[in-house]
Every structure is written in C-alpha cells, then in structure tokens.
Write a protein that holds these residues in place. Structure first.
Motif, mmCIF file in Angstrom:
data_model
loop_
_atom_site.group_PDB
_atom_site.id
_atom_site.type_symbol
_atom_site.label_atom_id
_atom_site.label_comp_id
_atom_site.label_asym_id
_atom_site.label_seq_id
_atom_site.Cartn_x
_atom_site.Cartn_y
_atom_site.Cartn_z
ATOM 1 N N SER A 19 -27.046 83.438 2.994
ATOM 2 C CA SER A 19 -27.767 82.812 1.884
ATOM 3 C C SER A 19 -28.881 81.907 2.395
ATOM 4 C CB SER A 19 -26.801 81.982 1.030
ATOM 5 O OG SER A 19 -25.819 82.808 0.463
ATOM 6 N N ILE A 20 -28.588 81.110 3.402
ATOM 7 C CA ILE A 20 -29.599 80.232 3.984
ATOM 8 C C ILE A 20 -30.731 81.056 4.584
ATOM 9 C CG2 ILE A 20 -30.037 78.564 5.824
ATOM 10 C CD1 ILE A 20 -27.205 77.466 5.278
ATOM 11 N N ALA A 21 -30.389 82.137 5.270
ATOM 12 C CA ALA A 21 -31.410 83.006 5.861
ATOM 13 C C ALA A 21 -32.285 83.624 4.764
ATOM 14 C CB ALA A 21 -30.750 84.090 6.703
ATOM 15 N N ALA A 22 -31.670 84.037 3.666
ATOM 16 C CA ALA A 22 -32.440 84.632 2.567
ATOM 17 C C ALA A 22 -33.400 83.607 1.958
ATOM 18 C CB ALA A 22 -31.494 85.177 1.500
ATOM 19 N N ILE A 23 -32.928 82.385 1.781
ATOM 20 C CA ILE A 23 -33.780 81.337 1.217
ATOM 21 C C ILE A 23 -34.954 81.047 2.148
ATOM 22 C CG2 ILE A 23 -33.857 78.873 0.640
ATOM 23 C CD1 ILE A 23 -30.955 79.235 -0.403
ATOM 24 N N ILE A 24 -34.685 80.954 3.437
ATOM 25 C CA ILE A 24 -35.755 80.702 4.410
ATOM 26 C C ILE A 24 -36.769 81.843 4.392
ATOM 27 C CG2 ILE A 24 -36.260 80.530 6.888
ATOM 28 C CD1 ILE A 24 -33.616 78.948 7.128
ATOM 29 N N PHE A 25 -36.295 83.083 4.312
ATOM 30 C CA PHE A 25 -37.192 84.233 4.266
ATOM 31 C C PHE A 25 -38.065 84.205 3.014
ATOM 32 C CE2 PHE A 25 -38.114 88.577 2.858
ATOM 33 C CZ PHE A 25 -38.883 89.002 3.925
ATOM 34 N N ILE A 26 -37.471 83.873 1.879
ATOM 35 C CA ILE A 26 -38.226 83.822 0.625
ATOM 36 C C ILE A 26 -39.309 82.751 0.695
ATOM 37 C CG2 ILE A 26 -38.042 83.218 -1.828
ATOM 38 C CD1 ILE A 26 -35.290 84.667 -1.776
ATOM 39 N N ILE A 27 -38.968 81.582 1.228
ATOM 40 C CA ILE A 27 -39.951 80.503 1.362
ATOM 41 C C ILE A 27 -41.077 80.925 2.304
ATOM 42 C CG2 ILE A 27 -40.308 78.168 2.256
ATOM 43 C CD1 ILE A 27 -37.473 77.526 1.185
ATOM 44 N N TRP A 28 -40.718 81.537 3.448
ATOM 45 C CA TRP A 28 -41.734 81.995 4.392
ATOM 46 C C TRP A 28 -42.650 83.026 3.735
ATOM 47 C CZ3 TRP A 28 -42.267 87.075 6.073
ATOM 48 C CH2 TRP A 28 -43.254 87.276 7.042
ATOM 49 N N PHE A 29 -42.063 83.976 3.010
ATOM 50 C CA PHE A 29 -42.852 85.021 2.362
ATOM 51 C C PHE A 29 -43.796 84.421 1.324
ATOM 52 C CE2 PHE A 29 -43.508 88.203 -0.984
ATOM 53 C CZ PHE A 29 -44.051 89.232 -0.233
ATOM 54 N N ALA A 30 -43.294 83.474 0.527
ATOM 55 C CA ALA A 30 -44.128 82.849 -0.506
ATOM 56 C C ALA A 30 -45.293 82.095 0.121
ATOM 57 C CB ALA A 30 -43.282 81.916 -1.364
ATOM 58 N N LEU A 31 -45.035 81.341 1.186
ATOM 59 C CA LEU A 31 -46.097 80.591 1.840
ATOM 60 C C LEU A 31 -47.138 81.523 2.457
ATOM 61 C CD1 LEU A 31 -44.076 77.698 3.517
ATOM 62 C CD2 LEU A 31 -45.527 77.586 1.479
ATOM 63 N N THR A 32 -46.676 82.603 3.071
ATOM 64 C CA THR A 32 -47.597 83.577 3.661
ATOM 65 C C THR A 32 -48.445 84.240 2.574
ATOM 66 O OG1 THR A 32 -46.014 84.004 5.435
ATOM 67 C CG2 THR A 32 -47.741 85.641 5.105
ATOM 68 N N LEU A 33 -47.820 84.578 1.461
ATOM 69 C CA LEU A 33 -48.548 85.203 0.354
ATOM 70 C C LEU A 33 -49.592 84.248 -0.214
ATOM 71 C CD1 LEU A 33 -48.779 87.673 -1.510
ATOM 72 C CD2 LEU A 33 -47.094 86.579 -2.986
ATOM 73 N N ILE A 34 -49.224 82.988 -0.390
ATOM 74 C CA ILE A 34 -50.173 82.000 -0.909
ATOM 75 C C ILE A 34 -51.349 81.845 0.040
ATOM 76 C CG2 ILE A 34 -50.474 79.535 -1.378
ATOM 77 C CD1 ILE A 34 -47.591 79.587 -2.513
ATOM 78 N N LYS A 35 -51.065 81.757 1.326
ATOM 79 C CA LYS A 35 -52.147 81.609 2.314
ATOM 80 C C LYS A 35 -53.078 82.822 2.288
ATOM 81 C CE LYS A 35 -52.885 80.850 7.235
ATOM 82 N NZ LYS A 35 -52.268 80.734 8.554
ATOM 83 N N THR A 36 -52.522 84.008 2.204
ATOM 84 C CA THR A 36 -53.319 85.231 2.170
ATOM 85 C C THR A 36 -54.185 85.281 0.906
ATOM 86 O OG1 THR A 36 -51.608 86.397 3.406
ATOM 87 C CG2 THR A 36 -53.201 87.752 2.237
#
Length: 60
Positions: A19-36
């Motif tokens: 669960s923690i890994a999934a949350i970290i992945f979602i946050i990373w993906f969202a930040l990368t998407l926003i930056k892009t």
C-alpha cells in the motif's frame, strides 16, 4: 517456533508495504505528469507568442 512468528509478522506487513509503495508511485506519477504538462503549456505559450508577433508584423 520463532521463525514461524517472524514469518507471520512478515506476511502481515506485506499488504502495508504494498500500500505504501502504491501511494508513493501514485504521488510520483502525479508529480511527473504535472511537470510534463507545465512544460508542454510553456512551449505552447511560446509558440503562441511567436505566432502573435508574426501576425502583428505581417499586418504592419
């Protein structure tokens, strides 16, 4: 007996770790998407400004 207890604790923690890994992945993906998307908007804004300058110069 101790190894069984340690294994039980490990098996119990697996869902928490996933669960923690999934949350970290979602946050990373969202930040990368926003930056892009911000970079894309910056580039489109530059293109739009250049086109406005070109159109303004053509009218003169």
């Amino acid at each position: 007996m101790t190894s069984i207890n340690l294994f039980g604790i490990f098996v119990t923690l697996i869902p928490l770790i996933l669960s923690i890994a999934a949350i970290i992945f979602i946050i990373w993906f969202a930040l990368t998407l926003i930056k892009t998307l911000q970079e894309k908007n910056r580039i489109l804004s530059e293109i739009s400004n250049e086109m406005k300058k070109t159109n303004h110069q053509d009218k003169l």
